[in-house]
Design an enzyme around this catalytic site. Structure first.
Site, PDB file in Angstrom:
ATOM      1  N   ASN A 100       0.859  -1.176   0.000  1.00  0.00           N
ATOM      2  CA  ASN A 100       0.000   0.000   0.000  1.00  0.00           C
ATOM      3  C   ASN A 100       0.902   1.235   0.000  1.00  0.00           C
ATOM      4  OD1 ASN A 100       0.678   0.693   2.723  1.00  0.00           O
ATOM      5  ND2 ASN A 100      -0.959  -0.608   3.508  1.00  0.00           N
ATOM      6  N   GLU A 102       3.241   1.745   3.066  1.00  0.00           N
ATOM      7  CA  GLU A 102       4.299   0.735   3.112  1.00  0.00           C
ATOM      8  C   GLU A 102       5.368   1.013   2.067  1.00  0.00           C
ATOM      9  OE1 GLU A 102       1.377  -2.956   4.553  1.00  0.00           O
ATOM     10  OE2 GLU A 102       1.828  -2.625   2.430  1.00  0.00           O
ATOM     11  N   ASP A 148      -5.541  -8.105   1.226  1.00  0.00           N
ATOM     12  CA  ASP A 148      -5.406  -9.563   1.110  1.00  0.00           C
ATOM     13  C   ASP A 148      -6.220 -10.088  -0.068  1.00  0.00           C
ATOM     14  OD1 ASP A 148      -3.811  -9.662   3.436  1.00  0.00           O
ATOM     15  OD2 ASP A 148      -5.583  -9.733   4.711  1.00  0.00           O
TER      16      ASP A 148
END
Length: 332
Positions: free
Chosen positions: A208, A211, A279
């Site tokens: 993301n 990150e 996920d």
């Protein structure tokens, strides 16, 4: 593009996927507000129910299984209720759980949310309690994980490494998985919260925006910094593709060929809950790559899948029928 994506959906079914990583049990303790305690100015909740939901790497497993993949879950659970329930839930989805090894010296990684509500009040989270052992796995557990992976990975169509920073994926395991995937031409995707720059040689990197910014060491504040971050990760890790998810701004795909594709979010106004959507992206993308999709096709399919689950409360999944419907509605 619509026909290409719809054709790919039919090919996702029964792809063999291995998911290695930090298996998390998301526990929801539900309570009804009763009164204020006499001991302290706090609410007293009357316990009504308890629910365990797959989180972390086990949410990737859950998503891939719901999308009709044949999924091998590999990680560590404790000898406790949360671990037993996690294995039961994944088994119910026809997941192969022999790779979920029981470590008698550590608890299942558990995130317990205390949820409170009452008549005519909104149900909401009032506190979260996390339980995990921070120390590295002992040598016996490391060997057992590696042995299981070595035995089964050669039969896989795709591999996911889901690293939430809880020490399941040790450095020797990272290198072993990536090298094996490269040798056998198996697509491998990594989603690592804190340690992505250790995954040199992986096929696809999913991050993301925050990150990715942490990985490169500077903030992503505009198009120029986004391009710089994506290309930096791509080059440093010698990856084939990098996918940066950007919340309401969609996602951006960087490919080794130099191609960059921005994919806008689907149905932005209908977003309900983004919990676990990353996920879903990872699970959908690896299934699509395992089915022979291009990186752009896989990213676009994962974007549609994420667009479905964010309209559902909590950690959710989607299936092939919903994916077909969403694509059909989008291109009407």
């Amino acid at each position: 593009m619509q026909n290409k994506l719809l054709n790919r959906i039919a090919q996702l079914e029964n792809r063999k996927i291995m998911v290695v990583g930090d298996m998390v049990a998301d526990v929801y303790l539900e309570g009804k507000i009763s009164r204020i305690s006499r001991e302290a100015p706090v609410l007293i909740l009357e316990h009504t129910k308890e629910n365990v939901v797959p989180g972390g790497a086990s949410n990737v497993v859950h998503n891939a299984a719901t999308l009709s993949g044949i999924v091998y879950a590999v990680g560590i659970v404790g000898q406790d209720y949360a671990g037993q329930e996690l294995v039961r839930i994944l088994k119910d989805k026809k997941t192969e759980t022999a790779g979920l090894l029981v470590d008698y010296n550590r608890p299942t990684i558990t995130k317990t949310r205390i949820m409170a509500g009452g008549q005519a009040t909104v149900r909401q989270q009032i506190v979260r309690i996390d339980k995990e052992k921070k120390e590295a796995l002992d040598d016996n557990m490391k060997k057992a994980l590696k042995d299981y992976i070595t035995t089964h990975i050669v039969d896989m169509d795709g591999v996911v490494i889901s690293d939430y920073g809880s020490n399941t994926v040790a450095p020797h395991l990272i290198h072993h998985i990536i090298q094996t995937c490269r040798d056998k031409n198996i697509p491998c995707i990594v989603d690592s919260r804190y340690n992505v720059m250790e995954y040199n040689g992986v096929t696809v990197v999913k991050q993301n925006e925050s990150e990715a910014a942490a990985a490169v060491g500077y903030e992503i504040v505009d198009q120029a910094s986004l391009l710089s971050a994506g290309n930096t990760i791509l080059e440093r890790l010698n990856a084939k593709a990098v996918l940066i998810t950007r919340g309401p701004d969609g996602m951006t795909l960087f490919e080794q060929s130099g191609k960059m594709t921005h994919i806008p979010v689907i149905n932005k106004s209908e977003v309900y809950d983004v919990t676990g959507a990353g996920d879903t992206v990872v699970a959908t993308m690896i299934l699509a790559l395992a089915a022979g999709a291009t990186y752009e096709e896989a990213a676009r399919l994962s974007n549609f899948a994420a667009g479905i689950v964010v309209k559902k409360p909590g950690t959710a999944t989607t299936n092939l029928a919903e994916l077909r419907e969403a694509i059909g509605e989008h291109f009407e």
